[in-house]
Scaffold this motif. Structure first.
Motif, PDB file in Angstrom:
ATOM      1  N   HIS A 141       6.800   1.250  -1.850  1.00  0.00           N
ATOM      2  CA  HIS A 141       7.095   0.831  -0.486  1.00  0.00           C
ATOM      3  C   HIS A 141       6.979   1.960   0.534  1.00  0.00           C
ATOM      4  O   HIS A 141       7.327   1.796   1.694  1.00  0.00           O
ATOM      5  CB  HIS A 141       8.508   0.220  -0.426  1.00  0.00           C
ATOM      6  N   VAL A 142       6.480   3.099   0.087  1.00  0.00           N
ATOM      7  CA  VAL A 142       6.291   4.231   0.997  1.00  0.00           C
ATOM      8  C   VAL A 142       4.934   4.095   1.695  1.00  0.00           C
ATOM      9  O   VAL A 142       3.943   3.691   1.094  1.00  0.00           O
ATOM     10  CB  VAL A 142       6.359   5.565   0.216  1.00  0.00           C
ATOM     11  N   GLN A 143       4.881   4.419   2.975  1.00  0.00           N
ATOM     12  CA  GLN A 143       3.611   4.406   3.700  1.00  0.00           C
ATOM     13  C   GLN A 143       2.657   5.410   3.050  1.00  0.00           C
ATOM     14  O   GLN A 143       3.003   6.572   2.841  1.00  0.00           O
ATOM     15  CB  GLN A 143       3.827   4.777   5.171  1.00  0.00           C
ATOM     16  N   ILE A 144       1.468   4.969   2.732  1.00  0.00           N
ATOM     17  CA  ILE A 144       0.517   5.831   2.043  1.00  0.00           C
ATOM     18  C   ILE A 144      -0.625   6.231   2.965  1.00  0.00           C
ATOM     19  O   ILE A 144      -0.811   5.653   4.031  1.00  0.00           O
ATOM     20  CB  ILE A 144      -0.040   5.144   0.782  1.00  0.00           C
ATOM     21  N   GLU A 145      -1.394   7.205   2.501  1.00  0.00           N
ATOM     22  CA  GLU A 145      -2.480   7.740   3.326  1.00  0.00           C
ATOM     23  C   GLU A 145      -3.572   6.695   3.559  1.00  0.00           C
ATOM     24  O   GLU A 145      -4.213   6.686   4.598  1.00  0.00           O
ATOM     25  CB  GLU A 145      -3.079   8.963   2.628  1.00  0.00           C
ATOM     26  N   GLN A 146      -3.782   5.810   2.592  1.00  0.00           N
ATOM     27  CA  GLN A 146      -4.882   4.854   2.672  1.00  0.00           C
ATOM     28  C   GLN A 146      -4.352   3.427   2.741  1.00  0.00           C
ATOM     29  O   GLN A 146      -4.054   2.805   1.725  1.00  0.00           O
ATOM     30  CB  GLN A 146      -5.793   4.996   1.449  1.00  0.00           C
ATOM     31  N   PRO A 147      -4.232   2.844   3.940  1.00  0.00           N
ATOM     32  CA  PRO A 147      -3.738   1.470   4.048  1.00  0.00           C
ATOM     33  C   PRO A 147      -4.688   0.446   3.447  1.00  0.00           C
ATOM     34  O   PRO A 147      -4.320  -0.715   3.285  1.00  0.00           O
ATOM     35  CB  PRO A 147      -3.589   1.265   5.565  1.00  0.00           C
ATOM     36  N   GLU A 148      -5.928   0.862   3.114  1.00  0.00           N
ATOM     37  CA  GLU A 148      -6.865  -0.058   2.473  1.00  0.00           C
ATOM     38  C   GLU A 148      -6.421  -0.447   1.060  1.00  0.00           C
ATOM     39  O   GLU A 148      -6.852  -1.478   0.531  1.00  0.00           O
ATOM     40  CB  GLU A 148      -8.268   0.574   2.377  1.00  0.00           C
ATOM     41  N   LEU A 149      -5.582   0.372   0.440  1.00  0.00           N
ATOM     42  CA  LEU A 149      -5.117   0.085  -0.914  1.00  0.00           C
ATOM     43  C   LEU A 149      -4.088  -1.036  -0.886  1.00  0.00           C
ATOM     44  O   LEU A 149      -3.217  -1.087  -0.029  1.00  0.00           O
ATOM     45  CB  LEU A 149      -4.491   1.337  -1.534  1.00  0.00           C
ATOM     46  N   MET A 150      -4.197  -1.947  -1.853  1.00  0.00           N
ATOM     47  CA  MET A 150      -3.250  -3.050  -1.987  1.00  0.00           C
ATOM     48  C   MET A 150      -2.218  -2.652  -3.036  1.00  0.00           C
ATOM     49  O   MET A 150      -2.532  -2.580  -4.228  1.00  0.00           O
ATOM     50  CB  MET A 150      -3.976  -4.331  -2.382  1.00  0.00           C
ATOM     51  N   VAL A 151      -0.993  -2.370  -2.589  1.00  0.00           N
ATOM     52  CA  VAL A 151       0.037  -1.830  -3.470  1.00  0.00           C
ATOM     53  C   VAL A 151       1.047  -2.918  -3.829  1.00  0.00           C
ATOM     54  O   VAL A 151       1.603  -3.573  -2.950  1.00  0.00           O
ATOM     55  CB  VAL A 151       0.751  -0.641  -2.808  1.00  0.00           C
ATOM     56  N   GLN A 152       1.270  -3.088  -5.140  1.00  0.00           N
ATOM     57  CA  GLN A 152       2.214  -4.082  -5.638  1.00  0.00           C
ATOM     58  C   GLN A 152       3.352  -3.391  -6.386  1.00  0.00           C
ATOM     59  O   GLN A 152       3.105  -2.536  -7.237  1.00  0.00           O
ATOM     60  CB  GLN A 152       1.502  -5.051  -6.600  1.00  0.00           C
ATOM     61  N   ASP A 153       4.587  -3.760  -6.073  1.00  0.00           N
ATOM     62  CA  ASP A 153       5.751  -3.272  -6.799  1.00  0.00           C
ATOM     63  C   ASP A 153       5.894  -4.117  -8.061  1.00  0.00           C
ATOM     64  O   ASP A 153       6.167  -5.320  -7.991  1.00  0.00           O
ATOM     65  CB  ASP A 153       6.990  -3.404  -5.922  1.00  0.00           C
TER      66      ASP A 153
END
Length: 262
Positions: free
Chosen positions: A47-59
């Motif tokens: 849930h941390v803001q990452i450098e690449q918003p293009e990545l789809m991050v799932q917890d």
């Protein structure tokens, strides 16, 4: 469209090790994957803001059914292991990954879990779909039940033993990385440099193999070819960085991931 460039799912990133799976994702993103998705076992990092918003991050820290999660994501290629850890949740996802009906890449703790659990080793040995494993000498030693010194003393023998044991493609990382297949010769990567001997480089390679394999489904590149190409591209990118005055001392895995697209 983006579907033609492949959908990659990368699973790992336990607490304290989330950076590994993000580096894999950068390896996929910067090498042209149409969609790079990450399943992260550390809920805080997810849930941390990452450098690449293009990545789809799932917890995925509280996912109850790993099989259902993977099926819902509908990846063209699955990679498991960077920063995965050795938890029960990690075991569940690895078991589900070994049943995935598509190209599979196993790295890092996925290999350590297979070395520690004969049930998982048997699942890998019985897989019908293509798989690439990417051990460094320590991981190879654990898989074979020998020492890392023995692996390094005869790297050609070690990679052949891994191929014979698991019936899959093998990347034995290190100086002059070896790449082998049950149905082909063993190849040596003759490019690369000592700047690559830093944390995260193998994570980027995992994402790169997955990306090329996913793109290859539409563009006539199988997992074996994608694996060989990825190893070469990974090392050549490192050499280009050195030629540009970046490293070898202080070269980072993220810099290498970005150099791959050039």
């Amino acid at each position: 469209h983006k579907g033609d460039m492949g959908k990659v799912l990368l699973v790992g990133g336990a607490p304290g090790m989330a950076g590994a799976i993000f580096l894999s994702a950068y390896g996929s993103l910067y090498s042209g994957a149409g969609c790079a998705m990450i399943g992260v076992l550390d809920s805080k990092s997810a849930h941390v803001q990452i450098e690449q918003p293009e990545l789809m991050v799932q917890d995925i820290s509280e996912v109850v059914n790993a099989h259902d999660f993977i099926e819902r994501m509908q990846p063209d290629c699955l990679a498991i292991g960077p920063g995965l850890g050795l938890s029960d949740q990690a075991l569940q996802f690895l078991g589900a990954g070994l049943a995935f009906s598509g190209p599979l890449i196993l790295d890092a703790d996925a290999l350590n879990l297979i070395a520690a659990h004969p049930r998982l080793a048997k699942l890998l040995q019985e897989r019908k779909d293509p798989c690439t494993i990417t051990p460094h000498p320590g991981e190879a030693a654990r898989l074979l039940g020998i020492s890392a010194q023995q692996v390094q003393a005869n790297r050609l023998q070690a990679i052949q033993l891994l191929i014979d044991l698991f019936h899959c493609y093998v990347v034995l990382k290190g100086h002059h990385t070896l790449v082998g297949s049950p149905n082909d010769a063993i190849y040596t990567c003759n490019v690369g440099n000592p700047g690559m001997a830093t944390g995260g480089m193998g994570d980027v390679l995992t994402g790169l193999i997955a990306s090329l394999a996913a793109q290859g489904i539409c563009h006539h590149l199988n997992l074996w070819e994608a694996t060989c190409l990825a190893v070469e591209l990974h090392a050549r990118a490192a050499d280009q960085l050195v030629e540009a005055g970046i490293g070898p001392n202080g070269m980072t895995a993220l810099e290498l991931a970005k150099a791959v697209r050039r």
